[in-house]
Design an enzyme around this catalytic site. Sequence first.
Site, mmCIF file in Angstrom:
data_model
loop_
_atom_site.group_PDB
_atom_site.id
_atom_site.type_symbol
_atom_site.label_atom_id
_atom_site.label_comp_id
_atom_site.label_asym_id
_atom_site.label_seq_id
_atom_site.Cartn_x
_atom_site.Cartn_y
_atom_site.Cartn_z
ATOM 1 C CB CYS A 112 -1.001 -0.022 1.154
ATOM 2 S SG CYS A 112 -2.309 1.206 0.927
ATOM 3 C CG HIS A 215 -3.915 -3.233 3.032
ATOM 4 N ND1 HIS A 215 -2.865 -2.765 3.790
ATOM 5 C CD2 HIS A 215 -4.497 -2.144 2.475
ATOM 6 C CE1 HIS A 215 -2.827 -1.442 3.728
ATOM 7 N NE2 HIS A 215 -3.811 -1.041 2.929
ATOM 8 C CD GLU A 217 -1.439 -5.584 5.444
ATOM 9 O OE1 GLU A 217 -1.316 -5.908 4.249
ATOM 10 O OE2 GLU A 217 -1.926 -4.502 5.821
#
Length: 244
Positions: A112, A215, A217
């Site tokens: 990001c 994202h 994660e």
Amino acid sequence: MKRKPIIGISSSTLTMENEFKRAHVGQGYIDSVIIGGGIPLIIPFNTNTSTTVEQIKHVDGLILSGGHDVFPLVYGEEPKKNLKEIHPERDYFDITLLKAAMELNKPIFGICRGLQIINAALGGTLHQDISLSEGTFIKHTQKTAGRFPTHTIIVEKDSFLEDIYGMENVVNSYHHQSINKLAPGFKITAMSKDNIIEGIEKIDENNFIIGVQWHPELMCETDEFSKKLFQKFIDFVQKNSETL
Ligand code: MN
């Protein structure tokens, strides 16, 4: 037995209600590095350049994490009205980490804002708000981004992402800025259907830099593609660390 690679995760500043400041990273980055087979180490934000350069020596690979808008003067623009919160000292910290990691041939993964700061630091520019990108129509700021993929990506053939995501897939999205002019030497690895750059890479004999605008994660525990992305990066870090 082989040592697991140490993955440094750039941290940010969290200002508490009482104005005390804390260094922090999202828990997802930490858990994802563990799931991917690495040892996560938070690299605490600081403003001391020589310390930051030294921090990089202690990790095998670097994740540049998400957060604030990149300060437009980094890429030579004045701030526009729809710019959101900035943290210029963190820009400087991240750029110092990035350049030190490049100097020491440590693989880099930007997520990001991480992708954005890589692009801005290495000669590209950003759209300060996605509305400034011509023809955009997709909602790229989804509050549910942590849990659900919300838009399609078209993946570039023969890219780092291709054998993970295939030629088309879906990802989450929680960003209001995006790449405008791509930094020299990089190639686009994924695009949204409204032509927002969602992935980049610079992989050659001297560089290993990848970046994604989404994202992974936040979905690593439930989404096999996000998990594979961390695994593939961390596998590469492991192999690379054996050659240094
Ligand atoms: Mn998006």
